[in-house]
Design a protein around this motif. Structure first.
Motif, short mmCIF file in Angstrom:
data_model
loop_
_atom_site.label_atom_id
_atom_site.label_comp_id
_atom_site.label_asym_id
_atom_site.label_seq_id
_atom_site.Cartn_x
_atom_site.Cartn_y
_atom_site.Cartn_z
N TYR A 66 -0.51 91.66 84.74
CA TYR A 66 -0.82 91.91 83.33
C TYR A 66 -2.06 92.78 83.20
O TYR A 66 -2.07 93.79 82.49
CB TYR A 66 -1.03 90.59 82.57
CG TYR A 66 -1.21 90.83 81.08
CD1 TYR A 66 -0.10 90.89 80.25
CD2 TYR A 66 -2.47 91.02 80.53
CE1 TYR A 66 -0.24 91.14 78.89
CE2 TYR A 66 -2.63 91.28 79.18
CZ TYR A 66 -1.50 91.34 78.35
OH TYR A 66 -1.65 91.61 77.02
N MET A 67 -3.12 92.41 83.89
CA MET A 67 -4.37 93.15 83.78
C MET A 67 -4.27 94.52 84.45
O MET A 67 -4.97 95.46 84.05
CB MET A 67 -5.52 92.35 84.39
CG MET A 67 -5.88 91.10 83.59
SD MET A 67 -6.11 91.41 81.81
CE MET A 67 -7.44 92.63 81.82
N GLY A 68 -3.38 94.65 85.44
CA GLY A 68 -3.17 95.96 86.04
C GLY A 68 -2.60 96.95 85.04
O GLY A 68 -3.06 98.09 84.93
N GLY A 69 -1.57 96.49 84.31
CA GLY A 69 -1.00 97.34 83.27
C GLY A 69 -1.98 97.58 82.14
O GLY A 69 -2.12 98.70 81.63
N PHE A 70 -2.69 96.53 81.74
CA PHE A 70 -3.65 96.61 80.63
C PHE A 70 -4.77 97.60 80.96
O PHE A 70 -5.03 98.55 80.21
CB PHE A 70 -4.23 95.22 80.38
CG PHE A 70 -5.12 95.12 79.17
CD1 PHE A 70 -4.63 94.64 77.97
CD2 PHE A 70 -6.46 95.50 79.23
CE1 PHE A 70 -5.45 94.55 76.84
CE2 PHE A 70 -7.28 95.42 78.12
CZ PHE A 70 -6.77 94.93 76.93
N SER A 71 -5.42 97.39 82.08
CA SER A 71 -6.57 98.23 82.43
C SER A 71 -6.15 99.63 82.85
O SER A 71 -6.87 100.61 82.61
CB SER A 71 -7.37 97.58 83.56
OG SER A 71 -6.58 97.41 84.72
#
Length: 439
Positions: A59-64
């Motif tokens: 999730y944070m990979g896509g977000f960031s």
């Protein structure tokens, strides 16, 4: 089976929460959690081996990753829109357009402005930031319901220009790598489909607006709206020149700098607006602050949806769905269109649908002898249809982050012109290619 229920259920949950006005920074992670739990995806990186999929990392990979790639463009686009608004340049241009087109053509003026910028290579998100102040002024002068502004912006940005032959938008360029074509692939059919989408989309949007007006809907001002009616405005030319600078900058630097060309183009637009209209500023500091805050909110909303897509792509059901979509029997054009459309809908991204589907379907269809020009144009058009479901990043950013509307009020019109109209255009393209036109 449970993973498929989780993925589809998570998508439905995200759409429902978005339509109900739940903040995407809550709706995105919550829907991703639903997908992860039902798919058996570990929640934290400490529970898996290094580099393995898990909810938090994906999730944070896509977000960031999205913020890393696009924040400078979002920031400069928002600031550009705000300085155009604060100086009165946007208001001046809008009044000039009203004089040229008449108030009855206010919507047409907005669509044309968005189309010119989009086809000029300006990011879809940036176009919405840049044209919104002018659109707000035009809708106010024409006394039209402001809930239709997102649809007007979207019609000119993500339909007939985004996926047309020659467009510098990435949705037209991604297939080149996989099909060895050019950005002008299938241009004969592309022109016909683009004209159809522009004319039919505009007619339908005007019909919806007129129906609302006949029911008594009018423009409703808000305290946050710029109050420029009783002040001196700059000459319309000094408002048009910054737009031309952005357009020219994106053209000049696009080949050498790619999307980074937008940074120079938008910075040039901001500086040009300042130099030409500095005496008309009411509060430059506030304009910069408001633009920065607006950019943070907009990119945060979009990144929240991109993060959901990062989780959805990591569960087993996603690969099952991809395999099913890419093995549809019959015409390769239909199979390719369905595959890209469905994957774009699942990920909420037109470019995402292409990047995931093309490596899988391109080699197979090329071996079958399919005309790559036709496949290129079909895939490009199909990517711009189901991607615009309520959870799409551009849709969320434009409706909520930029225009300050709710999905309940605004999405009906947006969905009509960005989902249904492109789907009809896609059908026309497949029929024309099947009849041999442009092949």
């Amino acid at each position: 089976m449970l993973s498929m229920i989780g993925m589809v259920g998570g998508l439905i949950l995200l759409i429902v929460l978005t339509m109900r006005g739940v903040n995407l920074l809550i709706a995105g992670p919550l829907s991703a959690l639903f997908v992860a739990v039902l798919s058996g995806l570990p929640l934290f990186p400490q529970l898996v081996g290094e580099g393995e999929a898990n909810l938090l990392s994906n999730y944070m990979g896509g977000f960031s990753g999205f913020i890393t790639s696009w924040f400078p463009m979002f920031l400069l686009g928002a600031i550009f829109g705000k300085v155009m608004e604060d100086t009165g340049a946007a208001d001046s241009v809008s009044k000039w357009l009203v004089g040229k087109f008449g108030l009855s053509k206010a919507v047409l003026a907005i669509v044309i402005a968005c189309a010119v910028l989009t086809y000029g290579g300006v990011s879809l998100f940036v176009v919405a930031f840049s044209v919104y102040p002018m659109a707000l002024s035009l809708f106010k002068q024409a006394d039209l319901p402001r809930r239709f502004i997102p649809a007007a912006l979207a019609l000119g940005s993500v339909t007939f220009t985004m996926t047309s032959a020659g467009s510098p938008e990435i949705q037209n360029w991604i297939p080149i790598e996989y099909l060895n074509t050019s950005p002008y692939a299938g241009w004969e059919v592309s022109i016909i489909v683009a004209v159809f989408m522009a004319v039919f989309g505009y007619w339908w949007l005007k019909r919806m607006i007129n129906k609302a007006v006949n029911k008594g809907e009018r423009f409703e001002a808000r305290e946050s709206d710029p109050q420029l009616a009783d002040r001196a405005l700059p000459h319309p030319v000094t408002g048009l020149i910054p737009l031309l600078v952005v357009l020219a900058g994106s053209f000049i630097f696009h080949d050498s700098l790619g999307t980074s060309a937008l940074i120079l183009a938008l910075l040039g637009g901001v500086i040009t607006t300042y130099l030409l209209n500095m005496k008309y500023f009411t509060n430059l500091g506030k304009a910069l602050t408001d633009g920065t805050i607006g950019a943070l909110i907009a990119i945060g909303n979009t990144a929240a949806v991109v993060g959901f897509g990062g989780v959805a792509k990591a569960v087993p059901a996603f690969q099952v769905a991809v395999d099913a979509m890419t093995s549809i029997p019959g015409s390769p054009l239909i199979g390719g269109a369905v595959a890209v459309s469905v994957i774009a809908g699942l990920t909420g991204s037109a470019s995402g649908g292409q990047v995931i589907a093309l490596p899988l379907i391109a080699p197979h269809y090329i071996d079958m002898g399919v005309n790559t020009e036709a496949l290129h144009r079909t895939i490009a058009i199909s990517s711009g249809a189901l991607d615009s479901l309520p959870h799409n990043g551009y849709v969320v950013t434009t409706i909520q982050g930029i225009c300050g509307e709710t999905h309940k009020a605004a999405y009906g019109a947006v969905g009509a012109v960005t989902v249904i109209v492109p789907l009809i255009g896609l059908t026309i393209a497949i029929i024309l290619f099947s009849l041999g036109l442009g092949i």
